[in-house]
Write an enzyme that holds these catalytic residues in place. Sequence first.
Site, PDB file in Angstrom:
ATOM      1  N   ARG A  80      33.113  45.837  31.943  1.00 44.34           N
ATOM      2  CA  ARG A  80      33.636  47.185  31.817  1.00 44.34           C
ATOM      3  C   ARG A  80      33.169  47.810  30.498  1.00 44.34           C
ATOM      4  O   ARG A  80      32.740  47.115  29.572  1.00 44.34           O
ATOM      5  CB  ARG A  80      35.169  47.171  31.853  1.00 44.34           C
ATOM      6  CG  ARG A  80      35.767  46.853  33.196  1.00 44.34           C
ATOM      7  CD  ARG A  80      37.284  46.680  33.136  1.00 44.34           C
ATOM      8  NE  ARG A  80      37.671  45.451  32.441  1.00 44.34           N
ATOM      9  CZ  ARG A  80      38.923  45.075  32.250  1.00 44.34           C
ATOM     10  NH1 ARG A  80      39.926  45.849  32.670  1.00 44.34           N
ATOM     11  NH2 ARG A  80      39.202  43.933  31.632  1.00 44.34           N
ATOM     12  N   LYS A 134      38.674  45.368  26.091  1.00 44.43           N
ATOM     13  CA  LYS A 134      39.414  44.154  25.762  1.00 44.43           C
ATOM     14  C   LYS A 134      39.592  44.016  24.259  1.00 44.43           C
ATOM     15  O   LYS A 134      38.890  44.621  23.451  1.00 44.43           O
ATOM     16  CB  LYS A 134      38.692  42.926  26.317  1.00 44.43           C
ATOM     17  CG  LYS A 134      38.721  42.849  27.834  1.00 44.43           C
ATOM     18  CD  LYS A 134      40.123  42.862  28.405  1.00 44.43           C
ATOM     19  CE  LYS A 134      40.904  41.599  28.063  1.00 44.43           C
ATOM     20  NZ  LYS A 134      42.297  41.640  28.582  1.00 44.43           N
ATOM     21  N   TYR A 175      43.083  47.495  24.936  1.00 42.48           N
ATOM     22  CA  TYR A 175      44.073  46.488  25.316  1.00 42.48           C
ATOM     23  C   TYR A 175      44.106  45.428  24.216  1.00 42.48           C
ATOM     24  O   TYR A 175      43.054  44.931  23.797  1.00 42.48           O
ATOM     25  CB  TYR A 175      43.713  45.831  26.649  1.00 42.48           C
ATOM     26  CG  TYR A 175      43.866  46.728  27.845  1.00 42.48           C
ATOM     27  CD1 TYR A 175      45.113  47.218  28.229  1.00 42.48           C
ATOM     28  CD2 TYR A 175      42.757  47.099  28.598  1.00 42.48           C
ATOM     29  CE1 TYR A 175      45.251  48.045  29.326  1.00 42.48           C
ATOM     30  CE2 TYR A 175      42.885  47.930  29.707  1.00 42.48           C
ATOM     31  CZ  TYR A 175      44.138  48.405  30.059  1.00 42.48           C
ATOM     32  OH  TYR A 175      44.282  49.230  31.141  1.00 42.48           O
ATOM     33  N   HIS A 208      47.267  42.916  23.735  1.00 41.18           N
ATOM     34  CA  HIS A 208      48.023  41.734  24.166  1.00 41.18           C
ATOM     35  C   HIS A 208      48.302  40.792  22.980  1.00 41.18           C
ATOM     36  O   HIS A 208      48.059  39.587  23.059  1.00 41.18           O
ATOM     37  CB  HIS A 208      47.283  41.004  25.287  1.00 41.18           C
ATOM     38  CG  HIS A 208      47.007  41.843  26.492  1.00 41.18           C
ATOM     39  ND1 HIS A 208      48.009  42.279  27.339  1.00 41.18           N
ATOM     40  CD2 HIS A 208      45.849  42.358  26.978  1.00 41.18           C
ATOM     41  CE1 HIS A 208      47.477  43.001  28.315  1.00 41.18           C
ATOM     42  NE2 HIS A 208      46.181  43.076  28.116  1.00 41.18           N
ATOM     43  N   GLU A 266      48.332  48.851  26.550  1.00 37.49           N
ATOM     44  CA  GLU A 266      49.373  48.301  27.412  1.00 37.49           C
ATOM     45  C   GLU A 266      50.792  48.595  26.948  1.00 37.49           C
ATOM     46  O   GLU A 266      51.749  48.330  27.685  1.00 37.49           O
ATOM     47  CB  GLU A 266      49.195  46.788  27.599  1.00 37.49           C
ATOM     48  CG  GLU A 266      49.567  45.933  26.390  1.00 37.49           C
ATOM     49  CD  GLU A 266      48.430  45.750  25.412  1.00 37.49           C
ATOM     50  OE1 GLU A 266      48.577  44.914  24.497  1.00 37.49           O
ATOM     51  OE2 GLU A 266      47.386  46.435  25.547  1.00 37.49           O
ATOM     52  N   ALA A 324      51.471  45.664  39.854  1.00 35.52           N
ATOM     53  CA  ALA A 324      50.549  44.608  40.293  1.00 35.52           C
ATOM     54  C   ALA A 324      51.129  43.834  41.463  1.00 35.52           C
ATOM     55  O   ALA A 324      50.419  43.513  42.429  1.00 35.52           O
ATOM     56  CB  ALA A 324      50.230  43.672  39.132  1.00 35.52           C
ATOM     57  N   SER A 349      65.548  37.249  42.014  1.00 35.31           N
ATOM     58  CA  SER A 349      64.931  36.191  41.211  1.00 35.31           C
ATOM     59  C   SER A 349      65.960  35.305  40.518  1.00 35.31           C
ATOM     60  O   SER A 349      66.887  35.787  39.868  1.00 35.31           O
ATOM     61  CB  SER A 349      64.013  36.808  40.152  1.00 35.31           C
ATOM     62  OG  SER A 349      63.387  35.797  39.399  1.00 35.31           O
ATOM     63  N   LEU A 355      55.984  41.140  34.020  1.00 37.56           N
ATOM     64  CA  LEU A 355      55.585  41.864  32.816  1.00 37.56           C
ATOM     65  C   LEU A 355      56.801  42.319  32.023  1.00 37.56           C
ATOM     66  O   LEU A 355      57.713  42.938  32.566  1.00 37.56           O
ATOM     67  CB  LEU A 355      54.744  43.095  33.187  1.00 37.56           C
ATOM     68  CG  LEU A 355      54.383  44.027  32.032  1.00 37.56           C
ATOM     69  CD1 LEU A 355      53.407  43.344  31.082  1.00 37.56           C
ATOM     70  CD2 LEU A 355      53.805  45.336  32.546  1.00 37.56           C
ATOM     71  N   ALA A 402      49.710  37.501  34.806  1.00 37.44           N
ATOM     72  CA  ALA A 402      50.329  37.713  33.490  1.00 37.44           C
ATOM     73  C   ALA A 402      49.656  36.914  32.381  1.00 37.44           C
ATOM     74  O   ALA A 402      50.174  36.864  31.270  1.00 37.44           O
ATOM     75  CB  ALA A 402      51.813  37.348  33.561  1.00 37.44           C
ATOM     76  N   ASP A 410      47.211  37.468  30.446  1.00 30.21           N
ATOM     77  CA  ASP A 410      46.918  38.223  29.222  1.00 30.21           C
ATOM     78  C   ASP A 410      48.092  38.188  28.244  1.00 30.21           C
ATOM     79  O   ASP A 410      47.899  38.314  27.033  1.00 30.21           O
ATOM     80  CB  ASP A 410      46.603  39.684  29.550  1.00 30.21           C
ATOM     81  CG  ASP A 410      45.149  39.893  29.931  1.00 30.21           C
ATOM     82  OD1 ASP A 410      44.284  39.155  29.426  1.00 30.21           O
ATOM     83  OD2 ASP A 410      44.876  40.782  30.755  1.00 30.21           O
ATOM     84  N   ALA A 436      41.619  35.902  32.472  1.00 29.95           N
ATOM     85  CA  ALA A 436      42.349  36.836  31.615  1.00 29.95           C
ATOM     86  C   ALA A 436      41.835  38.273  31.678  1.00 29.95           C
ATOM     87  O   ALA A 436      42.455  39.161  31.096  1.00 29.95           O
ATOM     88  CB  ALA A 436      42.307  36.337  30.170  1.00 29.95           C
ATOM     89  N   ASN A 437      40.719  38.494  32.326  1.00 34.77           N
ATOM     90  CA  ASN A 437      40.235  39.876  32.487  1.00 34.77           C
ATOM     91  C   ASN A 437      39.791  40.097  33.929  1.00 34.77           C
ATOM     92  O   ASN A 437      38.647  40.420  34.219  1.00 34.77           O
ATOM     93  CB  ASN A 437      39.103  40.189  31.503  1.00 34.77           C
ATOM     94  CG  ASN A 437      37.901  39.265  31.652  1.00 34.77           C
ATOM     95  OD1 ASN A 437      38.037  38.096  31.989  1.00 34.77           O
ATOM     96  ND2 ASN A 437      36.710  39.782  31.390  1.00 34.77           N
TER      97      ASN A 437
END
Length: 364
Positions: free
Chosen positions: A15, A75, A94, A96, A118, A179, A220, A240, A268, A270, A299-300
């Site tokens: 990207r 990233k 991003y 993280h 994010e 997601a 959950s 998330l 999840a 990341d 992770a990506n």
Amino acid sequence: MKIGVPTEVKNNENRVALTPAGADRLVREGHRVLVQSGAGVGSSIDDDSYRAAGAEIVATAADAWGDADLLIKVKEPVAEEYGFLRPDLTLFTYLHLAADRPLTEALVAAGTTAVAYETVQLPDRTLPLLVPMSEIAGRLSVIMGSHSLLRSQGGRGMLLGGIAGTPRAKTVVIGGGVAGEHAAANALGLGSKVTVVDVALPRLRELEHRYGGALETRASSRYDIAEELTTADLVIGSVLIPGAAAPKLVTDDMVAAMKPGSVLVDIAIDQGGCFEGSRPTTHDDPTFAVHDSIYYCVANMPGAVPTTATRALTNATLPYVSAIAAKGWERAASDDTALAKGLNVQGGRITLDAVTQAHGLSTD
């Protein structure tokens, strides 16, 4: 303002942070856009397309980083890029950070203003710059999961939807957000049985209403997740907590009780991953075994479809990039509370509580 766009260097990250259309807008607004040569190739964008939009093509990463007031990426910076960080730079990408202490420490030491896509958050708590990548990751999770279920990949050798006279695979989606919903919808589209697990009953009711009897939902809890996993063929982890480390909802003992050849995809990752035993993997080497199951923890993930993902990302980020470029970070954040929530590090100080809590660091 000078806006730098470097080539991404993370494994198989094709990207790029800005399309020619985005460059055209920023140049028309009076800014200089410096794009590293070849930055867009992985996304099917050549240097001439950027030139035609008014951007300047620079030869090296040092040129893109060193001459920029605002540096936009896809990233988080990796170790080889830490040397480009400096106090007078605003970094927008991003990050993280809750899952990356070395980068957190590098940003603090450099005094860089670091704004994370994010954690930009609207008043209704939606994450506008994460949503498009979550949509892509959710859809890809089922594609990659179904591929990993192939016997040749170490999986159970099951087709998600089966065919007439054979059982369908069961997909369990943990986390019913953006997601998770896209994962569930794609799994349903392939004919899988689907159960979505989430802590929010209103969200489960919304999904039940939207998809009718096509999927099942469960509130959950540790007990419910463990029970669902014993019959699952594919598990998608899409939990998330904005800016924070992901909670470990799937334990090692739960995985030990799963069917041999079952597959778990950790969207999840990341943020540290929501499965015990998760560790980041790459597109080159995406899976590893845990007990008799297969973990997929790239992770990506959206980097696998850069022609789509780059355009989706620019569509979301460009208004914020434009605001920062026009006003400077301080005024842009003052005018937009959503953007202000994106600030993670500034002036050698961590500004996001979730990051300090994840690493046990001080905000002072």
